[in-house]
Design a protein around this motif. Sequence first.
Motif, PDB file in Angstrom:
ATOM      1  N   LYS B 125       0.845  -1.198   0.000  1.00 44.21           N
ATOM      2  CA  LYS B 125       0.000   0.000   0.000  1.00 44.21           C
ATOM      3  C   LYS B 125       0.882   1.251   0.000  1.00 44.21           C
ATOM      4  CE  LYS B 125      -3.797  -2.277   2.347  1.00 44.21           C
ATOM      5  NZ  LYS B 125      -4.579  -2.411   3.584  1.00 44.21           N
ATOM      6  N   PRO B 126       0.984   1.910  -1.131  1.00 43.88           N
ATOM      7  CA  PRO B 126       1.868   3.078  -1.207  1.00 43.88           C
ATOM      8  C   PRO B 126       1.564   4.128  -0.147  1.00 43.88           C
ATOM      9  CG  PRO B 126       1.039   2.484  -3.379  1.00 43.88           C
ATOM     10  CD  PRO B 126       0.302   1.626  -2.398  1.00 43.88           C
ATOM     11  N   GLU B 127       0.286   4.279   0.221  1.00 44.76           N
ATOM     12  CA  GLU B 127      -0.056   5.302   1.198  1.00 44.76           C
ATOM     13  C   GLU B 127       0.440   4.945   2.609  1.00 44.76           C
ATOM     14  OE1 GLU B 127      -2.080   3.338  -0.390  1.00 44.76           O
ATOM     15  OE2 GLU B 127      -3.749   2.629   0.848  1.00 44.76           O
ATOM     16  N   LEU B 128       0.871   3.695   2.799  1.00 40.65           N
ATOM     17  CA  LEU B 128       1.411   3.298   4.104  1.00 40.65           C
ATOM     18  C   LEU B 128       2.940   3.143   4.055  1.00 40.65           C
ATOM     19  CD1 LEU B 128      -1.251   0.719   5.368  1.00 40.65           C
ATOM     20  CD2 LEU B 128      -1.131   3.170   5.709  1.00 40.65           C
ATOM     21  N   ALA B 129       3.515   3.606   2.958  1.00 39.65           N
ATOM     22  CA  ALA B 129       4.967   3.441   2.790  1.00 39.65           C
ATOM     23  C   ALA B 129       5.737   4.703   3.154  1.00 39.65           C
ATOM     24  CB  ALA B 129       5.276   3.052   1.345  1.00 39.65           C
ATOM     25  N   THR B 130       5.023   5.739   3.621  1.00 40.70           N
ATOM     26  CA  THR B 130       5.681   7.030   3.868  1.00 40.70           C
ATOM     27  C   THR B 130       6.865   6.899   4.822  1.00 40.70           C
ATOM     28  OG1 THR B 130       3.535   8.070   3.588  1.00 40.70           O
ATOM     29  CG2 THR B 130       5.270   9.401   4.591  1.00 40.70           C
ATOM     30  N   ALA B 131       6.654   6.197   5.930  1.00 39.05           N
ATOM     31  CA  ALA B 131       7.714   6.170   6.950  1.00 39.05           C
ATOM     32  C   ALA B 131       8.821   5.173   6.609  1.00 39.05           C
ATOM     33  CB  ALA B 131       7.108   5.832   8.310  1.00 39.05           C
ATOM     34  N   ASN B 132       8.448   3.993   6.132  1.00 38.09           N
ATOM     35  CA  ASN B 132       9.441   2.922   6.040  1.00 38.09           C
ATOM     36  C   ASN B 132       9.517   2.246   4.680  1.00 38.09           C
ATOM     37  OD1 ASN B 132      10.207   3.062   8.899  1.00 38.09           O
ATOM     38  ND2 ASN B 132       8.089   2.421   9.242  1.00 38.09           N
TER      39      ASN B 132
END
Lengths: 319, 611
Positions: B125-132
Amino acid sequence: MSVRRAASRVVGTLVSLGMVAVLGFFLFRVLPGDPVLTLTRGRPVTPGEVARLRHEFGLDRPLVTQFVDYAASLLRGDLGRSYFYDQPVARLIAERVGPTLLLTGAALVLSVSLGVWLGQWAGWRRGSAFDRAATAAAVVGWSVPAFWLGLLLLMAFGGPLPTGGMVTPGSDASGAALAWDVARHLVLPALTLAAVQFAQYTLTMRASVLGELGEGYLTTARAKGLPEDGVRARHVLPNALLPTVTLVFLMLGQVIGGAIAVESVFSWPGLGYLAYQALSAPDLPLLQGTFLVFSATAVVSNALADVVYRLIDPRLRGT
Amino acid sequence: MSTTTVRRLAALAAAILVTLASLAGVPARAAEASVLRIAIVAQIDTLNPFKTALLPSINVNRMQFESLVESGLQNEPVGGFADRWETSPDGRTWTFTVPDGRVWSDGQPATADDAAWTLNQIMTKPELATANGTLVANVASAVARDPRTLVITTKAPQATNPGIDIPIVPRHVWENRDAAHYLDDVTEPVVGSGPFVVTKLDKGQSLELAANPRFWRGAPRAAGLRWVWYKNMDAAVQGLRTGEIDLVSGLTNAQFDALSGVPGVTTSAGAGRRYIGLTANPGMASSANQPMGNGNPALRDPAVRRAVFLAIDNATIVERVLGCRAKPGVTQIPTVYPAYFGLPAGASPRTFDPDEAGRLMDAAGYRRGADGVRVDKASGRPLTLRLLGRNSSPDLARIGEYVRSWLERVGVRTTVQIVSDAKTDQDSAVGNYDLLLTGWAVGPDPDFQLSINQCSSRPNTDGSGRLSEVGFCDAEFDRLFAAQHAELDAAHRADLVKRAFGRLYDANVLDVLYYPDQLEAYRSDRWNDFQRQPTGTGPITGQNSYWGLYSATPRDAAGAEGTPGASAAPGAGPASDAVSGASIAGILVTVALAGGAIYLVRRRRSADERE
């Protein structure tokens, strides 16, 4: 005020707000800095992640498209989502507008009360030691940087009084205990802000009183046998207050955004500091939102000053 | 001034003072003796572990979500969410074991399935990849073979442990939530696996964490942590003096000195994991080898860059600007990572030598003009370099002035431009600088710091695309990077890392000036036993793991240590109970004085009128 004039004033206010919204959008686009670079500075990020963030923020679209989207959202009452906090801008502003209003409102009441009181007596007893002292105090207050004065008060009274914040961290106080806790936190920032603001009210009030002293109606009042205090309170004061009241309403426009330095010194959780932080990113939606709120307050206050001035000055009614 | 005026002013002043005194008479909320209160000046963006971008937020989440692998007291990989791991000989398959008995703070079992679910959320999920997202870029799959076993397969061999730095979240909580739009609404304690969990967030005011009694290493000795927001460090220092907070980090030298000797306060200068350096623009080019930026062409000559660096006295910067609270710099790897610190065997370090700098400039064809300033051989004008730096650090402005005066001695004119962070980022990304004061916080694994110096890491001409540390490009460096990236033998990898950094050092593109100490101070009359990372010499906060705050131990009134997981000390009460008799007396005195003042004023006024 006639209906036509009122309608014209409302239309003028709305046009001003529209221009503010347009100006805010383009003004912040010319600021140096890349929000995505700021957000990803100093940590491992892939080019894909940078591109994804640009796309998520809409920064990869043409400026005109971005503006159309912004305008459409604004008309729906949506101020957008902060890049930095990843939260709706309206929510961030709503969380902080209360503390700011409390601080600047308290300082306004203090500074107006002190300024009007000192100004009327200074004018009434012009040339006296009190006049010289009040004028000197006003000039000193006006000249002192709020940041410096705040730090000085913090060093002197921090400890007995809280060094920052609006409530004691971790406190579960409510009701009167909470009000007392907030009052204790409010003392130093409100005093600092009032100390640098009261001068303008003092000097305006003093000048107004001096302007009234030569008026013939005062001779009539004295001839009627009124004591000096009555002449001052019942005749000089109401007339001399007019410019000060206008000034108060004009200053209302700066109430929301005018306390950045004091908020910073006393860690007050207000709107001014939020805007300052948004500027350093730059967090464009948050900047646009806070700019709009600050400008709207100023525009509405000016309109309000116009209305109030007509209400309190019979000479302007019907114009 | 008339007697009336004096009396009025005195009454007013007395009323103000007594009001202040009465307000002050209310004691501040009696501190819960075992809640550690930490000043925080920076902002947190979000506590959503999938989206945290800023270091303060990451540091908070380190307390509540363990990674599969943590950084130990010497910054070595140690057990975290998993207690052991194995690597396949080809470096592509990593098998982690989550031991039996591990539970989340809500008592639910913590399993390999939680870890696999977390990693897959970030990967898919690209939107959950911001931090890591970057940390899983090389991960092909993450599968829970059974509740105890997680298998991570990488696309290419990698020496860096893929279990480091990714916070593992409880699946049973996060799969029922819209993680992409989670708004930090802490309505109940966060469910975590670390020593503390967030229980309350007052935006811009304070953040509360409570001890996790189920933490597998044992409950912390502190009952909780409370980050208290300050918007300027001077106020935080005052808060420490007055006892409103217990720990302050990120002090300036002046603040550090001012707190030294304050009763009940101990200052601490811990070896930091940051470097500050001076970059000389070697003539930046894009990843497609297109020239970019407006760097001075003189700096394309390695001899000129070397002359610039030889003219700078790093020891004086450490002594005069940092007050000796820094370690002299060598490569980008600071002293806290001894395995990778320093130059490779046989390399010769640069030393301050202005005479040699002058000779190099002469040899390069930059002769002094009549005014002593060297003449740019291309334009015939005085050789002038722009030095760019951030205004968010007062030290950089002072360093800029030192550099200007040292370069002036060797005949190079310098204009110092200390500007906003945003402006610095913008200009440096596209190569619009000659000299740049830069700095990075470096993690325990050198892979990332090396990776941003490959030829392929250079950005596009408009600054977009990849990230390059200093615009460096060298084929041998790239070869060494690739070799260390896949080298599983620790000693051999350390040698490769040093040799790679040595290439960059010898290219005279970056002069690492120093590694600043992290300046902190704490209320030693209330707390002790902070575990440093590295042991004994490192800082308390800003570590690569949770040791400093996890180990904090409260003292009781007699100076004895508290017990693990202890709650508030006896007698500690909430602010709501705090309206003391003294304060009520103060209020009464205030009212009485104010009344007296009004009476005096009115009495005098009446007398005036009678006269």
